[in-house]
Design an enzyme around this catalytic site. Structure first.
Site, PDB file in Angstrom:
ATOM      1  N   LYS A  12      -2.104  -1.499  -3.910  1.00  0.00           N
ATOM      2  CA  LYS A  12      -2.971  -0.329  -3.837  1.00  0.00           C
ATOM      3  C   LYS A  12      -2.120   0.927  -3.889  1.00  0.00           C
ATOM      4  O   LYS A  12      -1.132   0.998  -3.156  1.00  0.00           O
ATOM      5  CB  LYS A  12      -3.748  -0.382  -2.519  1.00  0.00           C
ATOM      6  CG  LYS A  12      -4.590   0.838  -2.238  1.00  0.00           C
ATOM      7  CD  LYS A  12      -5.115   0.764  -0.846  1.00  0.00           C
ATOM      8  CE  LYS A  12      -5.789   2.088  -0.556  1.00  0.00           C
ATOM      9  NZ  LYS A  12      -6.157   2.240   0.816  1.00  0.00           N
ATOM     10  N   LYS A  66       0.862  -1.174   0.000  1.00  0.00           N
ATOM     11  CA  LYS A  66       0.000   0.000   0.000  1.00  0.00           C
ATOM     12  C   LYS A  66       0.902   1.229   0.000  1.00  0.00           C
ATOM     13  O   LYS A  66       1.712   1.418   0.918  1.00  0.00           O
ATOM     14  CB  LYS A  66      -0.885  -0.006   1.239  1.00  0.00           C
ATOM     15  CG  LYS A  66      -1.754   1.238   1.373  1.00  0.00           C
ATOM     16  CD  LYS A  66      -2.667   1.134   2.575  1.00  0.00           C
ATOM     17  CE  LYS A  66      -3.488   2.391   2.752  1.00  0.00           C
ATOM     18  NZ  LYS A  66      -4.364   2.305   3.928  1.00  0.00           N
TER      19      LYS A  66
END
Ligand code: PBG
Length: 341
Positions: A263, A210
C-alpha cells in the site's frame, strides 16, 4: 517474457513489409481476438470495498472522495446488501468514533463504532466477508497509530492495545482483521491475542509494506485521522525502499499473516511485483484514497474518462500480481465489469 524466448530473425525483418512474419497486430485486429489473448483479468472476485462508518446521523458524502460516504450503522445493512448484490466478496471497515482520547479506547470498546458496524453487517448479510482495519489513528486525540509518550510513538506498548482491538472485532464477528499501524511485531501479537481469546479461525490481512505516502490525504479527511503533530515517517515505510518491503513481508508471514498487502498500489507496482515473485502467500494491494480522488477530480473536470481510467488502473494493478485489490472503485468496477466492454 524476455526477448530471447522468441528472438526474431532480424535479417527477415529487414526484408521489408512483405517479408514480415511476426506481426503482433494480427491478434489485436478484433475485440474477440483481443479477449482470447488477454493475459490479465480483472474480475469482481478480486475486489474489496472500503466503508467508513459512524455511530449515527445522516449518510454524508466525503468532499475529497466524491461518491464515498460516511455510513451511520443503521444504514449499513442496506449498503452491505447492495455490495453483496454486486457480487463483491468483501468489505473493510474504518470507524469514526464518538470520542477520541490518548489511548484510542473506543478502538477496543465492545460497543465501539466498528464493533457495532460488524454486528449490523453480519446480521444482515452473513456471507459477505467483513474485514476490519486495526489501528489507533482514528481513535487517538493525537492522531498517531500507537500510544504516544514524550512525543514518541511507542512500539511495544502499542502491541497490547492492537491485540485488544483485534479481539474486540473478532468478538463482534469480523472474519478478517487488518493491522495497519506498522508497529513491529503487530501481526504476531494479534495472532497470539486472537488464539488466546478463542478465535483461531479469524484471519489476518497484514498491511505489511505500508509506505508513508502523500496519497492517503483524502482518507485522513474521511476518517479524521491526520496526526496532530509530526508525521508517520517514524513507523510507515520510506517510499524509496523496495528491498525493505520484502523484509517486512517475510516478517509478517513468519508472524502468522494469512494475507500480506502492499500500500499504496499505483506508485508501488514494482513493489507489488517483487513481493508476488518472492512469496506464494495471498497478496493484496490497496488502491488508496489519493489514487481514487485523482481520477474522480480529473473526470469531474472532463479531463479524463473515469470508467476507462479506473478500469485501466485496476487492471494494471492486477498485472503487477496481487490476488485482491482494496478500492473505492469496487462498486463502480463491479457494475462496469458486468456491463462488459
Ligand atoms: C490507518 C489507515 C490509513 C489508510 C488505511 N488505514 C491512513 C494512514 O495511514 O494515514 C489509508 C487508506 C487510503 O488512503 O485509502 N492507519
Amino acid at each position: 517474457m524476455e526477448a530471447s524466448r522468441w528472438a526474431p530473425d532480424t535479417t527477415e525483418l529487414r526484408e521489408g513489409s512483405a517479408g514480415l512474419s511476426a506481426r503482433p497486430r494480427r491478434l489485436r485486429r478484433l475485440a474477440n481476438l483481443r479477449r482470447l489473448v488477454r493475459e490479465t483479468r480483472l474480475v469482481i472476485d478480486n475486489l474489496i470495498y472500503p466503508l467508513f462508518v459512524v455511530h449515527d446521523g445522516p449518510k454524508e458524502e466525503i468532499p475529497s472522495m466524491p461518491g464515498i460516504h460516511r455510513w451511520p450503522v443503521e444504514l449499513l445493512p442496506a449498503e452491505a446488501e447492495e455490495v453483496a448484490g454486486l457480487d463483491i466478496p468483501a468489505v473493510i471497515l474504518f470507524g469514526l468514533p464518538a470520542a477520541k482520547d490518548a489511548q484510542g479506547s473506543e478502538a477496543y470498546a465492545a460497543d465501539g463504532v466498528v464493533q457495532r458496524a460488524v454486528r449490523a453487517i453480519k446480521a444482515a448479510v452473513p456471507e459477505l466477508v467483513v474485514m476490519t482495519d486495526v489501528c489507533l489513528c482514528e481513535y487517538t486525540d493525537h492522531g498517531h497509530c500507537g500510544i504516544v509518550r514524550d512525543g514518541q510513538v511507542l512500539n511495544d506498548e502499542t502491541l497490547d492495545v492492537l491485540g485488544r482491538v483485534a479481539v474486540s472485532h473478532a468478538v463482534a464477528g469480523a472474519d478478517v482483521v487488518a493491522p495497519s499501524a506498522m508497529m513491529d511485531g503487530q501481526v504476531g501479537a494479534i495472532r497470539a491475542a486472537l488464539d488466546e481469546a478463542g478465535f483461531p479461525q479469524v484471519a489476518i490481512l497484514a498491511y505489511a509494506a505500508k509506505y508513508a505516502s502523500a496519497f492517503y490525504g483524502p482518507f485522513r479527511d474521511a476518517a479524521d485521522s491526520a496526526p496532530a503533530f509530526g508525521d508517520r515517517r517514524g513507523y510507515q515505510m520510506d517510499p524509496p525502499n523496495a528491498r525493505e518491503a520484502l523484509r517486512e513481508v517475510a516478517l509478517d508471514i513468519q508472524e502468522g499473516a494469512d494475507i500480506v498487502m502492499v500500500k499504496p498500489a499505483l506508485a508501488y507496482l514494482d513493489v507489488i511485483r517483487r513481493v508476488r515473485d518472492a512469496f506464494d502467500h495471498p497478496l493484496a494491494a490497496y488502491n488508496v484514497s489519493g489514487e481514487y480522488s485523482m481520477v474522480k477530480a480529473a473526470a469531474q473536470r472532463g479531463w479524463i474518462d473515469e470508467r476507462a481510467a479506473a478500469l485501466e488502473m485496476l487492471t494494471a494493478i492486477r498485472r503487477a500480481g496481487p490476488d485482491m485489490i482494496l478500492t473505492y472503485f469496487a462498486k463502480d468496477a463491479a457494475r462496469w465489469l458486468r456491463e462488459g466492454d
